[in-house]
Design a protein around this motif. Structure first.
Motif, PDB file in Angstrom:
ATOM      1  N   UNK A  59       0.822  -1.171   0.008  1.00 44.11           N
ATOM      2  CA  UNK A  59       0.052  -0.054   0.004  1.00 44.11           C
ATOM      3  C   UNK A  59       0.861   1.263  -0.128  1.00 44.11           C
ATOM      4  N   UNK A  60       0.213   2.379  -0.571  1.00 41.90           N
ATOM      5  CA  UNK A  60       1.010   3.645  -0.665  1.00 41.90           C
ATOM      6  C   UNK A  60       0.228   4.411   0.247  1.00 41.90           C
ATOM      7  N   UNK A  61       1.097   5.319   0.815  1.00 43.93           N
ATOM      8  CA  UNK A  61       2.522   5.771   0.568  1.00 43.93           C
ATOM      9  C   UNK A  61       3.643   4.985   1.364  1.00 43.93           C
ATOM     10  N   UNK A  62       3.106   3.941   2.052  1.00 34.60           N
ATOM     11  CA  UNK A  62       4.267   3.178   2.909  1.00 34.60           C
ATOM     12  C   UNK A  62       5.224   2.474   1.956  1.00 34.60           C
ATOM     13  N   UNK A  63       4.815   1.826   1.120  1.00 34.68           N
ATOM     14  CA  UNK A  63       5.706   1.153   0.159  1.00 34.68           C
ATOM     15  C   UNK A  63       6.913   2.119  -0.408  1.00 34.68           C
ATOM     16  N   UNK A  64       6.363   2.966  -0.769  1.00 32.63           N
ATOM     17  CA  UNK A  64       7.506   4.100  -1.541  1.00 32.63           C
ATOM     18  C   UNK A  64       8.344   4.580  -0.180  1.00 32.63           C
ATOM     19  N   UNK A  65       7.636   4.859   0.919  1.00 31.20           N
ATOM     20  CA  UNK A  65       8.351   5.364   2.150  1.00 31.20           C
ATOM     21  C   UNK A  65       9.442   4.526   2.476  1.00 31.20           C
ATOM     22  N   UNK A  66       8.948   3.266   2.511  1.00 28.35           N
ATOM     23  CA  UNK A  66       9.978   2.186   3.178  1.00 28.35           C
ATOM     24  C   UNK A  66      10.934   1.895   2.002  1.00 28.35           C
ATOM     25  N   UNK A  67      10.685   1.948   0.545  1.00 31.23           N
ATOM     26  CA  UNK A  67      11.880   1.694  -0.053  1.00 31.23           C
ATOM     27  C   UNK A  67      12.891   2.781  -0.142  1.00 31.23           C
ATOM     28  N   UNK A  68      12.389   3.938   0.039  1.00 31.75           N
ATOM     29  CA  UNK A  68      13.229   5.190   0.172  1.00 31.75           C
ATOM     30  C   UNK A  68      14.209   4.903   1.358  1.00 31.75           C
ATOM     31  N   UNK A  69      13.447   4.445   2.612  1.00 32.01           N
ATOM     32  CA  UNK A  69      14.437   4.216   3.811  1.00 32.01           C
ATOM     33  C   UNK A  69      15.462   2.950   3.412  1.00 32.01           C
ATOM     34  N   UNK A  70      14.936   1.883   2.908  1.00 26.97           N
ATOM     35  CA  UNK A  70      15.674   0.695   2.693  1.00 26.97           C
ATOM     36  C   UNK A  70      16.702   1.126   1.629  1.00 26.97           C
ATOM     37  N   UNK A  71      16.750   2.065   0.815  1.00 23.91           N
ATOM     38  CA  UNK A  71      17.582   2.529  -0.330  1.00 23.91           C
ATOM     39  C   UNK A  71      18.511   3.405   0.011  1.00 23.91           C
ATOM     40  N   UNK A  72      18.333   4.021   1.399  1.00 22.05           N
ATOM     41  CA  UNK A  72      19.232   4.965   1.649  1.00 22.05           C
ATOM     42  C   UNK A  72      20.518   4.588   2.419  1.00 22.05           C
ATOM     43  N   UNK A  73      21.622   5.515   2.326  1.00 23.51           N
ATOM     44  CA  UNK A  73      23.050   4.964   3.061  1.00 23.51           C
ATOM     45  C   UNK A  73      22.538   4.436   4.624  1.00 23.51           C
ATOM     46  N   UNK A  74      21.785   5.087   4.909  1.00 27.31           N
ATOM     47  CA  UNK A  74      21.442   4.814   6.382  1.00 27.31           C
ATOM     48  C   UNK A  74      20.908   3.302   6.937  1.00 27.31           C
ATOM     49  N   UNK A  75      20.508   2.703   5.947  1.00 25.17           N
ATOM     50  CA  UNK A  75      20.317   1.402   6.043  1.00 25.17           C
ATOM     51  C   UNK A  75      21.302   0.414   5.448  1.00 25.17           C
ATOM     52  N   UNK A  76      22.349   0.682   5.118  1.00 26.36           N
ATOM     53  CA  UNK A  76      23.425   0.003   4.626  1.00 26.36           C
ATOM     54  C   UNK A  76      23.989  -0.748   5.692  1.00 26.36           C
ATOM     55  N   UNK A  77      24.048  -2.197   5.370  1.00 27.29           N
ATOM     56  CA  UNK A  77      24.677  -3.153   6.330  1.00 27.29           C
ATOM     57  C   UNK A  77      26.140  -3.111   6.263  1.00 27.29           C
ATOM     58  N   UNK A  78      26.804  -2.565   5.522  1.00 28.78           N
ATOM     59  CA  UNK A  78      28.021  -2.361   5.365  1.00 28.78           C
ATOM     60  C   UNK A  78      28.607  -1.105   5.968  1.00 28.78           C
ATOM     61  N   UNK A  79      27.744  -0.254   6.765  1.00 29.42           N
ATOM     62  CA  UNK A  79      28.165   1.045   7.105  1.00 29.42           C
ATOM     63  C   UNK A  79      28.939   0.878   8.517  1.00 29.42           C
ATOM     64  N   UNK A  80      30.253   1.452   8.474  1.00 30.36           N
ATOM     65  CA  UNK A  80      30.973   1.501   9.583  1.00 30.36           C
ATOM     66  C   UNK A  80      31.059   2.950  10.377  1.00 30.36           C
ATOM     67  N   UNK A  81      30.903   2.609  11.792  1.00 32.30           N
ATOM     68  CA  UNK A  81      30.653   3.633  12.633  1.00 32.30           C
ATOM     69  C   UNK A  81      31.967   4.375  12.869  1.00 32.30           C
ATOM     70  N   UNK A  82      31.707   5.631  13.281  1.00 33.45           N
ATOM     71  CA  UNK A  82      33.068   6.629  13.031  1.00 33.45           C
ATOM     72  C   UNK A  82      32.816   7.386  14.471  1.00 33.45           C
ATOM     73  N   UNK A  83      32.791   6.559  15.821  1.00 35.92           N
ATOM     74  CA  UNK A  83      32.751   7.321  16.851  1.00 35.92           C
ATOM     75  C   UNK A  83      33.914   8.168  17.297  1.00 35.92           C
ATOM     76  N   UNK A  84      33.900   9.119  17.953  1.00 39.49           N
ATOM     77  CA  UNK A  84      35.011   9.977  18.814  1.00 39.49           C
ATOM     78  C   UNK A  84      34.700  10.188  20.123  1.00 39.49           C
TER      79      UNK A  84
END
Length: 394
Positions: A59-84
């Protein structure tokens, strides 16, 4: 004399010294529930289940919103944290020593927490935990002029992420250390509030409320909510406030001229105007977002603020800013006839609460909200609110 009676007497004395037309916001009653609801920061389990159902059905708009989130760099499983160890943020994040890294890792942790619940793929829960653990093992503080604001921005996202993971995936070995980080590094920096532009204190209290829910800290919750209620009353003007906007106790705004300067030079006060409208809509949007986010958390925790002045101020602020963001002509009496637009993805939470759940007609806000879908992230502390709050009835 009791502390409560002493505090009331001080407020009455201060109010008596104010020139006619100036008003202090009232200190609200305690708001913490006897027991906190988990998950209970911005989104509830019922809301999350609604989202998952809508996404899975396409259903829309949830489907497109979900795809937007999952396609963003924030959802990348290869992300490496940069703590200070120490995040240093000057005015407008200059210098920027870990500021962007911290905010974006916190948003990523929240993104992964949402992704975990919606997919039930535990890789996302583990990635969220990995990001939280990296920072809780490293950070000791924030410094420079923007430190309170930075702490609020990052703290708002960290508390959402931790609350979702702990409540829906379970405790993890580093959860205690992460709680200590929030309690000792974040909460002390924000709980005392700010006398800067109102969006500062609003997001600081948003973070403090979220952290207090995660920590089951009733005293912290009450303190943050009291400051929030006072700041909301002093951030959005209603005609019922009188000739001038309300002021926060201790703000030092004791004359009309001081208030006008603080309201960016605006001397004609209109219902729905915010303290930062004549500054720009970007910062105004930050303030509106935090007003809505805290009201939503409060509702989940059992106190519905939408039926109070908070809801009315939120409704009027959304409508006023949406009208001009959509292109309405700006009168000369408003900000000298010129507005700097750019409200951002900040309308979904308030619109859902007031329109979807309460049935209030909000024509301009509805048009703007629907035009902006799917609302993504402002890369500071607002993220994926079409996904979480579009037409969400729970």
């Amino acid at each position: 004399m009791s502390a409560r009676r002493s505090g009331v007497r001080k407020l009455l004395t201060l109010a008596a010294l104010l020139p006619i037309g100036l008003s202090l916001a009232a200190v609200p009653a305690p708001a913490a529930p006897a027991a906190f609801t988990h998950p209970g920061v911005l989104v509830s389990r019922a809301q999350l289940d609604f989202i998952r159902t809508e996404v899975n059905s396409g259903a829309q708009p949830w489907k497109s919103a979900y795809e937007q989130m999952m396609g963003s760099p924030y959802a990348s499983l290869s992300r490496t944290a940069k703590p200070r160890s120490v995040v240093e943020c000057g005015s407008y994040s200059n210098p920027n020593l870990g500021c962007t890294d911290e905010r974006e890792d916190a948003i990523a942790a929240y993104t992964d927490a949402l992704a975990w619940y919606l997919t039930q793929d535990d890789r996302y829960a583990k990635k969220s935990i990995e990001l939280m653990d990296a920072w809780s093992a490293t950070i000791t503080g924030h410094t420079n002029s923007n430190a309170p604001l930075q702490t609020g921005w990052a703290g708002a996202s960290w508390s959402r992420a931790a609350e979702l993971v702990k409540s829906t995936y379970g405790d993890w070995p580093g959860a205690g250390r992460f709680a200590t980080m929030l309690r000792e590094v974040y909460l002390p920096k924000i709980i005392g509030g700010s006398t800067s532009n109102g969006n500062w204190e609003l997001v600081m209290m948003e973070a403090a409320v979220g952290i207090s829910v995660f920590l089951d800290d009733r005293a912290g919750y009450d303190s943050a909510m009291s400051r929030y209620r006072n700041r909301v009353a002093a951030y959005v003007y209603l005609s019922t406030d009188g000739a001038l906007p309300k002021t926060v106790p201790g703000s030092g705004l004791n004359t009309r001229d001081q208030i006008v300067r603080y309201w960016q030079g605006q001397s004609t006060f209109l219902t729905g105007l915010t303290q930062e409208t004549c500054r720009d809509f970007v910062h105004t949007g930050y303030g509106i977002a935090s007003i809505a986010d805290v009201a939503e958390t409060s509702r989940i925790q059992g106190q519905d603020l939408y039926g109070t002045d908070v809801g009315e101020r939120l409704r009027q602020a959304l409508g006023f800013q949406s009208k001009y963001q959509l292109g309405a002509a700006v009168p000369g009496t408003l900000c000298g006839g010129k507005l700097t637009l750019g409200l951002g993805p900040v309308t979904e939470v308030g619109f859902d609460a007031l329109h979807t759940r309460l049935g209030i007609a909000m024509t301009n806000t509805q048009t703007l909200t629907e035009n902006q879908r799917p609302a993504g992230t402002n890369n500071l502390f607002v993220a994926w609110q079409t996904l979480t709050h579009a037409a969400n009835p729970h």
